[in-house]
Motif scaffolding. Structure first.
Motif, PDB file in Angstrom:
ATOM      1  N   ALA A  33      -8.941-139.969   7.423  1.00  0.00           N
ATOM      2  CA  ALA A  33     -10.236-140.040   6.731  1.00  0.00           C
ATOM      3  C   ALA A  33     -11.034-141.292   7.047  1.00  0.00           C
ATOM      4  O   ALA A  33     -11.702-141.828   6.184  1.00  0.00           O
ATOM      5  N   TYR A  34     -10.996-141.744   8.317  1.00  0.00           N
ATOM      6  CA  TYR A  34     -11.814-142.916   8.610  1.00  0.00           C
ATOM      7  C   TYR A  34     -12.504-142.880   9.975  1.00  0.00           C
ATOM      8  O   TYR A  34     -13.472-143.603  10.193  1.00  0.00           O
ATOM      9  N   THR A  35     -12.045-142.057  10.939  1.00  0.00           N
ATOM     10  CA  THR A  35     -12.762-142.003  12.209  1.00  0.00           C
ATOM     11  C   THR A  35     -13.940-141.034  12.135  1.00  0.00           C
ATOM     12  O   THR A  35     -14.829-141.068  12.993  1.00  0.00           O
ATOM     13  N   SER A  36     -13.970-140.183  11.116  1.00  0.00           N
ATOM     14  CA  SER A  36     -15.086-139.274  10.918  1.00  0.00           C
ATOM     15  C   SER A  36     -15.056-138.808   9.462  1.00  0.00           C
ATOM     16  O   SER A  36     -14.186-139.214   8.689  1.00  0.00           O
ATOM     17  N   ILE A  37     -15.997-137.959   9.090  1.00  0.00           N
ATOM     18  CA  ILE A  37     -16.009-137.410   7.739  1.00  0.00           C
ATOM     19  C   ILE A  37     -16.200-135.904   7.811  1.00  0.00           C
ATOM     20  O   ILE A  37     -16.842-135.385   8.721  1.00  0.00           O
ATOM     21  N   LEU A  38     -15.602-135.203   6.853  1.00  0.00           N
ATOM     22  CA  LEU A  38     -15.805-133.773   6.724  1.00  0.00           C
ATOM     23  C   LEU A  38     -16.899-133.555   5.689  1.00  0.00           C
ATOM     24  O   LEU A  38     -17.166-134.415   4.857  1.00  0.00           O
ATOM     25  N   MET A  39     -17.539-132.407   5.739  1.00  0.00           N
ATOM     26  CA  MET A  39     -18.693-132.164   4.882  1.00  0.00           C
ATOM     27  C   MET A  39     -18.326-131.580   3.531  1.00  0.00           C
ATOM     28  O   MET A  39     -19.203-131.142   2.787  1.00  0.00           O
ATOM     29  N   VAL A  40     -17.036-131.544   3.216  1.00  0.00           N
ATOM     30  CA  VAL A  40     -16.597-131.041   1.913  1.00  0.00           C
ATOM     31  C   VAL A  40     -15.569-132.006   1.336  1.00  0.00           C
ATOM     32  O   VAL A  40     -14.975-132.814   2.046  1.00  0.00           O
ATOM     33  N   GLN A  41     -15.348-131.910   0.042  1.00  0.00           N
ATOM     34  CA  GLN A  41     -14.380-132.757  -0.631  1.00  0.00           C
ATOM     35  C   GLN A  41     -12.944-132.254  -0.392  1.00  0.00           C
ATOM     36  O   GLN A  41     -12.720-131.085  -0.070  1.00  0.00           O
ATOM     37  N   LYS A  42     -11.997-133.159  -0.602  1.00  0.00           N
ATOM     38  CA  LYS A  42     -10.588-132.857  -0.379  1.00  0.00           C
ATOM     39  C   LYS A  42     -10.106-131.671  -1.211  1.00  0.00           C
ATOM     40  O   LYS A  42      -9.291-130.861  -0.745  1.00  0.00           O
ATOM     41  N   ASP A  43     -10.608-131.538  -2.433  1.00  0.00           N
ATOM     42  CA  ASP A  43     -10.122-130.452  -3.293  1.00  0.00           C
ATOM     43  C   ASP A  43     -10.490-129.074  -2.732  1.00  0.00           C
ATOM     44  O   ASP A  43      -9.781-128.089  -2.969  1.00  0.00           O
ATOM     45  N   ARG A  44     -11.587-129.005  -1.968  1.00  0.00           N
ATOM     46  CA  ARG A  44     -11.948-127.737  -1.315  1.00  0.00           C
ATOM     47  C   ARG A  44     -10.899-127.373  -0.272  1.00  0.00           C
ATOM     48  O   ARG A  44     -10.539-126.196  -0.118  1.00  0.00           O
ATOM     49  N   LEU A  45     -10.437-128.377   0.466  1.00  0.00           N
ATOM     50  CA  LEU A  45      -9.388-128.127   1.454  1.00  0.00           C
ATOM     51  C   LEU A  45      -8.111-127.658   0.777  1.00  0.00           C
ATOM     52  O   LEU A  45      -7.479-126.688   1.206  1.00  0.00           O
ATOM     53  N   GLU A  46      -7.735-128.349  -0.300  1.00  0.00           N
ATOM     54  CA  GLU A  46      -6.496-128.017  -0.994  1.00  0.00           C
ATOM     55  C   GLU A  46      -6.532-126.608  -1.557  1.00  0.00           C
ATOM     56  O   GLU A  46      -5.533-125.877  -1.496  1.00  0.00           O
ATOM     57  N   SER A  47      -7.677-126.221  -2.091  1.00  0.00           N
ATOM     58  CA  SER A  47      -7.805-124.878  -2.656  1.00  0.00           C
ATOM     59  C   SER A  47      -7.686-123.812  -1.568  1.00  0.00           C
ATOM     60  O   SER A  47      -7.021-122.786  -1.750  1.00  0.00           O
ATOM     61  N   PHE A  48      -8.306-124.072  -0.442  1.00  0.00           N
ATOM     62  CA  PHE A  48      -8.313-123.093   0.654  1.00  0.00           C
ATOM     63  C   PHE A  48      -6.952-123.014   1.338  1.00  0.00           C
ATOM     64  O   PHE A  48      -6.483-121.924   1.687  1.00  0.00           O
ATOM     65  N   TYR A  49      -6.303-124.172   1.518  1.00  0.00           N
ATOM     66  CA  TYR A  49      -5.020-124.205   2.215  1.00  0.00           C
ATOM     67  C   TYR A  49      -3.843-123.882   1.298  1.00  0.00           C
ATOM     68  O   TYR A  49      -2.770-123.511   1.780  1.00  0.00           O
ATOM     69  N   GLY A  50      -4.039-124.045  -0.018  1.00  0.00           N
ATOM     70  CA  GLY A  50      -2.930-123.860  -0.938  1.00  0.00           C
ATOM     71  C   GLY A  50      -1.887-124.951  -0.815  1.00  0.00           C
ATOM     72  O   GLY A  50      -0.694-124.728  -1.079  1.00  0.00           O
ATOM     73  N   LYS A  51      -2.318-126.142  -0.415  1.00  0.00           N
ATOM     74  CA  LYS A  51      -1.424-127.273  -0.196  1.00  0.00           C
ATOM     75  C   LYS A  51      -2.071-128.553  -0.705  1.00  0.00           C
ATOM     76  O   LYS A  51      -3.302-128.709  -0.633  1.00  0.00           O
ATOM     77  N   GLU A  52      -1.237-129.487  -1.184  1.00  0.00           N
ATOM     78  CA  GLU A  52      -1.746-130.818  -1.487  1.00  0.00           C
ATOM     79  C   GLU A  52      -2.085-131.519  -0.171  1.00  0.00           C
ATOM     80  O   GLU A  52      -1.346-131.416   0.804  1.00  0.00           O
ATOM     81  N   VAL A  53      -3.219-132.227  -0.169  1.00  0.00           N
ATOM     82  CA  VAL A  53      -3.637-132.975   1.014  1.00  0.00           C
ATOM     83  C   VAL A  53      -3.625-134.464   0.675  1.00  0.00           C
ATOM     84  O   VAL A  53      -4.254-134.896  -0.292  1.00  0.00           O
ATOM     85  N   ILE A  54      -2.903-135.232   1.461  1.00  0.00           N
ATOM     86  CA  ILE A  54      -2.781-136.677   1.249  1.00  0.00           C
ATOM     87  C   ILE A  54      -3.787-137.390   2.154  1.00  0.00           C
ATOM     88  O   ILE A  54      -3.746-137.222   3.383  1.00  0.00           O
ATOM     89  N   VAL A  55      -4.693-138.151   1.551  1.00  0.00           N
ATOM     90  CA  VAL A  55      -5.690-138.872   2.349  1.00  0.00           C
ATOM     91  C   VAL A  55      -5.023-140.049   3.053  1.00  0.00           C
ATOM     92  O   VAL A  55      -4.354-140.867   2.426  1.00  0.00           O
ATOM     93  N   ALA A  56      -5.180-140.116   4.370  1.00  0.00           N
ATOM     94  CA  ALA A  56      -4.583-141.178   5.181  1.00  0.00           C
ATOM     95  C   ALA A  56      -5.692-142.090   5.684  1.00  0.00           C
ATOM     96  O   ALA A  56      -6.512-141.689   6.522  1.00  0.00           O
ATOM     97  N   ASP A  57      -5.750-143.317   5.160  1.00  0.00           N
ATOM     98  CA  ASP A  57      -6.766-144.266   5.602  1.00  0.00           C
ATOM     99  C   ASP A  57      -6.292-144.982   6.864  1.00  0.00           C
ATOM    100  O   ASP A  57      -5.230-144.694   7.422  1.00  0.00           O
ATOM    101  N   ARG A  58      -7.112-145.931   7.332  1.00  0.00           N
ATOM    102  CA  ARG A  58      -6.803-146.643   8.575  1.00  0.00           C
ATOM    103  C   ARG A  58      -5.441-147.336   8.510  1.00  0.00           C
ATOM    104  O   ARG A  58      -4.651-147.283   9.462  1.00  0.00           O
ATOM    105  N   ASP A  59      -5.160-147.999   7.378  1.00  0.00           N
ATOM    106  CA  ASP A  59      -3.900-148.726   7.255  1.00  0.00           C
ATOM    107  C   ASP A  59      -2.705-147.795   7.403  1.00  0.00           C
ATOM    108  O   ASP A  59      -1.721-148.123   8.076  1.00  0.00           O
ATOM    109  N   LEU A  60      -2.792-146.623   6.778  1.00  0.00           N
ATOM    110  CA  LEU A  60      -1.662-145.699   6.821  1.00  0.00           C
ATOM    111  C   LEU A  60      -1.469-145.131   8.227  1.00  0.00           C
ATOM    112  O   LEU A  60      -0.346-145.067   8.730  1.00  0.00           O
ATOM    113  N   VAL A  61      -2.559-144.732   8.874  1.00  0.00           N
ATOM    114  CA  VAL A  61      -2.441-144.099  10.194  1.00  0.00           C
ATOM    115  C   VAL A  61      -2.022-145.113  11.255  1.00  0.00           C
ATOM    116  O   VAL A  61      -1.160-144.843  12.093  1.00  0.00           O
TER     117      VAL A  61
END
Length: 319
Positions: A33-61
């Motif tokens: 979540a730092y080299t670009s941005i998606l046009m929807v919020q994380k919860d939209r992804l989670e709802s569509f994928y049926g999975k928890e999504v963990i945001v990975a910032d620069r430090d983590l990656v």
């Protein structure tokens, strides 16, 4: 298996079927979540994928990849990337780390700005080196991008400029004091990009860029369906356009090369009309039927300016 999966450019529905299948089987799913941005919020992804999504910032990656890759030799772990996985060197680096650890890897591709830039009407095989343009500061104004634009220009090729984003950045003071306090996100605008380009041209004076004679195409939220914006004209016109004409970020800018084809000029006319209309309406505050007339006049002026520069400066033969 460690997967790096491209999400495409717009929303949760842009993922490929192969990518979605990999997510469904994964034990952990990260979103870079730092080299670009998606046009929807994380919860939209989670709802569509049926999975928890963990945001990975620069430090983590970049510094905590061991956490992401943990147990990926025994179970499926996914790293989701906006656009295509190879749009940033960071993703190549984490793949190499996985290989060094003996973890099997798989890349699932998707659309990115590198190919979607064709929406500008400029032919992809006429593009040269892609350039990143970073935010200037009072004490730091790197100009290496200018040399890349110049090299492309000498070959007549278009230059795609990827405009800087700052997400989860620390001020110099907080960084020095070791305080985990982050600045608000910032996204470079088209106007700021053009200003920086012309500032370096004024310093270098090598004639690579001209405010009134260099054509460019501004692109906002490419692939974003109703949010997509494409405007075309000389660099100086982008400084006159109102900020909202370009839509919300992310923005990209193309410097048009001299091998401009007449079909590229024709395709770009509608984008030049849009820029001319935006300028005309912003510079003349009226409503009603008069507004329509001013908008139409602006469209014609934008188109005429685009064609005139393409013909007289770029040497394109037009009917």
């Amino acid at each position: 298996m460690f997967y790096i999966i491209g999400l495409g450019l717009c929303d949760e529905k842009d993922i490929t079927m192969r990518g979605l299948e990999a997510i469904k089987t994964a034990s952990r799913v990260y979103l870079e979540a730092y080299t670009s941005i998606l046009m929807v919020q994380k919860d939209r992804l989670e709802s569509f994928y049926g999975k928890e999504v963990i945001v990975a910032d620069r430090d983590l990656v970049e510094c905590g990849s061991d956490e992401i890759l943990k147990d990926a030799d025994k179970e499926d772990v996914c790293l989701l990337v906006v656009g295509d996985p190879f749009g940033a060197t960071t993703h190549t680096d984490i793949l190499l780390r996985a290989r060094h650890l003996g973890i099997p890897t798989r890349v699932i591709h998707n659309a990115s700005i590198m190919n979607a830039v064709g929406a500008s009407g400029l032919q992809l095989y006429n593009f040269g080196q892609t350039v990143s343009l970073v935010f200037f500061t009072e004490t730091w104004k790197p100009d290496s991008f200018y040399d890349r634009i110049k090299e492309n220009a000498e070959r007549g090729l278009h230059t795609l400029l990827l405009l800087d984003i700052k997400v989860k950045e620390q001020s110099e003071e907080n960084l020095a004091r070791g305080r985990k306090i982050y600045e608000p996100p910032r996204y470079m605008t088209i106007r700021q990009a053009v200003t920086q380009l012309l500032e370096i041209e004024a310093l270098r004076e090598e004639g690579v860029l001209s405010a009134d004679k260099t054509l460019a195409v501004a692109m906002g939220r490419v692939g974003g369906l109703n949010d997509q914006r494409i405007l075309a004209g000389p660099l100086s016109s982008f400084l006159r356009a109102p900020p909202d004409a370009f839509g919300p970020p992310l923005h990209s800018l193309i410097i048009v090369g001299r091998k401009l084809h007449h079909l590229e000029v024709e395709y770009g006319e509608v984008f030049a009309e849009a820029l001319g209309e935006a300028i005309a309406l912003s510079e003349t505050q009226v409503d009603g039927p008069t507004s329509d007339q001013i908008g139409e006049k602006g469209r014609q002026e934008g188109k005429q300016k685009w064609r005139e520069i393409a013909s007289k400066v770029y040497g394109v033969a037009l009917d």
